[in-house]
Motif scaffolding. Structure first.
Motif, PDB file in Angstrom:
ATOM      1  N   LYS A 178     -41.848 -23.140 -44.892  1.00  0.00           N
ATOM      2  CA  LYS A 178     -40.233 -23.802 -45.216  1.00  0.00           C
ATOM      3  C   LYS A 178     -40.674 -24.414 -46.175  1.00  0.00           C
ATOM      4  O   LYS A 178     -40.281 -25.987 -46.035  1.00  0.00           O
ATOM      5  CB  LYS A 178     -40.474 -25.212 -43.822  1.00  0.00           C
ATOM      6  N   ALA A 186     -39.606 -25.268 -49.575  1.00  0.00           N
ATOM      7  CA  ALA A 186     -38.896 -25.615 -50.369  1.00  0.00           C
ATOM      8  C   ALA A 186     -38.741 -25.536 -51.860  1.00  0.00           C
ATOM      9  O   ALA A 186     -39.750 -25.326 -52.332  1.00  0.00           O
ATOM     10  CB  ALA A 186     -37.646 -26.032 -50.603  1.00  0.00           C
ATOM     11  N   ASP A 209     -32.852 -27.487 -54.109  1.00  0.00           N
ATOM     12  CA  ASP A 209     -32.305 -26.325 -53.333  1.00  0.00           C
ATOM     13  C   ASP A 209     -32.331 -26.674 -51.656  1.00  0.00           C
ATOM     14  O   ASP A 209     -31.912 -26.279 -50.301  1.00  0.00           O
ATOM     15  CB  ASP A 209     -33.977 -25.113 -52.855  1.00  0.00           C
ATOM     16  N   ALA A 210     -33.051 -27.493 -51.427  1.00  0.00           N
ATOM     17  CA  ALA A 210     -33.633 -28.018 -50.447  1.00  0.00           C
ATOM     18  C   ALA A 210     -32.360 -28.799 -49.565  1.00  0.00           C
ATOM     19  O   ALA A 210     -32.147 -29.218 -48.523  1.00  0.00           O
ATOM     20  CB  ALA A 210     -34.896 -28.825 -50.019  1.00  0.00           C
ATOM     21  N   ARG A 240     -46.383 -25.046 -44.262  1.00  0.00           N
ATOM     22  CA  ARG A 240     -45.551 -23.819 -44.722  1.00  0.00           C
ATOM     23  C   ARG A 240     -44.987 -23.732 -43.186  1.00  0.00           C
ATOM     24  O   ARG A 240     -44.029 -23.589 -42.996  1.00  0.00           O
ATOM     25  CB  ARG A 240     -46.175 -22.902 -45.330  1.00  0.00           C
ATOM     26  N   GLY A 278     -44.327 -26.895 -41.290  1.00  0.00           N
ATOM     27  CA  GLY A 278     -43.345 -27.839 -41.831  1.00  0.00           C
ATOM     28  C   GLY A 278     -44.260 -29.040 -41.246  1.00  0.00           C
ATOM     29  O   GLY A 278     -43.407 -30.257 -40.614  1.00  0.00           O
ATOM     30  N   LYS A 283     -31.007 -31.584 -39.671  1.00  0.00           N
ATOM     31  CA  LYS A 283     -32.145 -30.676 -40.861  1.00  0.00           C
ATOM     32  C   LYS A 283     -32.902 -32.165 -40.985  1.00  0.00           C
ATOM     33  O   LYS A 283     -32.412 -33.628 -41.741  1.00  0.00           O
ATOM     34  CB  LYS A 283     -31.239 -30.379 -41.816  1.00  0.00           C
ATOM     35  N   VAL A 326     -35.607 -33.284 -43.842  1.00  0.00           N
ATOM     36  CA  VAL A 326     -36.097 -32.282 -45.289  1.00  0.00           C
ATOM     37  C   VAL A 326     -37.418 -33.931 -45.932  1.00  0.00           C
ATOM     38  O   VAL A 326     -37.279 -35.118 -45.353  1.00  0.00           O
ATOM     39  CB  VAL A 326     -35.758 -32.523 -46.764  1.00  0.00           C
ATOM     40  N   HIS A 357     -37.299 -28.776 -41.543  1.00  0.00           N
ATOM     41  CA  HIS A 357     -36.547 -27.169 -41.396  1.00  0.00           C
ATOM     42  C   HIS A 357     -36.760 -27.091 -42.828  1.00  0.00           C
ATOM     43  O   HIS A 357     -37.468 -25.866 -43.051  1.00  0.00           O
ATOM     44  CB  HIS A 357     -35.110 -27.746 -41.635  1.00  0.00           C
ATOM     45  N   GLN A 358     -37.665 -28.193 -43.937  1.00  0.00           N
ATOM     46  CA  GLN A 358     -37.916 -28.293 -45.286  1.00  0.00           C
ATOM     47  C   GLN A 358     -38.444 -29.276 -46.131  1.00  0.00           C
ATOM     48  O   GLN A 358     -38.782 -30.429 -45.770  1.00  0.00           O
ATOM     49  CB  GLN A 358     -36.979 -27.494 -46.267  1.00  0.00           C
TER      50      GLN A 358
END
Length: 238
Positions: A4, A6, A11-12, A169, A171, A192, A194, A219-220
């Motif tokens: 996860k 980014a 991008d995220a 990774r 999250g 979502k 971040v 999610h990221q």
């Protein structure tokens, strides 16, 4: 392989849509995901509903987002303070809607969304203007065991932007002291989530008992440098 991490904030946040409801962590200036807010400004989404404890300080962070004119509504518990001139100007000129929510109710409405609770009764606000809906109609009330309560609805979001300390990774997240604030409940209430982290560690390096937000809600994640204030000014750590 689940990863996860980014490549960048851009991008995220690339898929944030116009009209989104965005939960933004932070309590005053503690735990504000400033880099993610700046990224959202650059991304360009508009007609946003922003949920935060405050309504911005000075002209940076959330205040900078408000200044772009791309926020339609703010849901918060403490909008006005000494340096809230951006919010004040927009609200007084009718360019920004405000939904004022007592702090405990704000946290519980977000938590309710993440926990799948349809609504809940709270004694806070009964008999005041806060017991009214945005259109002026009265919220549902109920007397329970001799005490009066107001029905409050969950706050669901499309995106949550939060600031954490460490992540892996998958999250999984840990936080640093007061920077934790609304982050854990916000992560559960959004489609979502971040998160920024100052350190990405290997799987298994985080003690399971110390993980505050499990990766299932994230999610990221994006690694950012830590900014430290020193006598000579601001130094950005590598």
């Amino acid at each position: 392989m689940i990863n996860k991490i980014a490549r960048s904030i851009a991008d995220a946040l690339a898929d944030v849509k116009d009209g989104s409801t965005v939960l933004i962590g932070g309590f005053g200036t503690s735990g504000i995901p400033s880099e993610l807010i700046d990224g959202l400004i650059e991304q360009g989404a508009k007609d946003l509903t922003v949920v935060n404890n405050n309504a911005g300080n000075g002209e940076v962070g959330l205040a900078a987002l408000l200044k772009t004119g791309r926020v339609r509504k703010v849901i918060c518990s403490f909008p006005r303070q000494v340096d809230s001139q951006i919010f004040d100007g927009l609200y007084r000129s009718g360019q920004l809607e405000l939904e004022l929510v007592p702090q405990g109710n704000l946290a519980e409405r977000i938590r309710a969304a993440g926990a799948g609770i349809g609504a809940f009764f709270s004694p806070t606000g009964f008999g005041t203007e806060l017991a009214k809906n945005a259109d002026g109609s009265a919220k549902e009330t109920r007397e329970i065991n001799g005490k009066h309560y107001v029905l409050e609805m969950p706050i669901y979001a499309d995106v949550a932007l939060i600031k954490a300390e460490q992540g892996d990774r998958w999250g999984n997240l840990t936080y640093r002291m007061a920077a934790r604030n609304f982050g854990p409940v916000m992560a559960t209430a959004a489609k979502k989530t971040v998160a920024t982290v100052h350190e990405i560690v290997e799987l298994g390096a985080l003690n399971p008992e110390h993980i505050v937000t499990p990766g299932i809600f994230v999610h990221q994640i994006v690694k950012i440098d830590r900014v430290a204030t020193q006598a000579g000014g601001i130094k950005r750590a590598a």
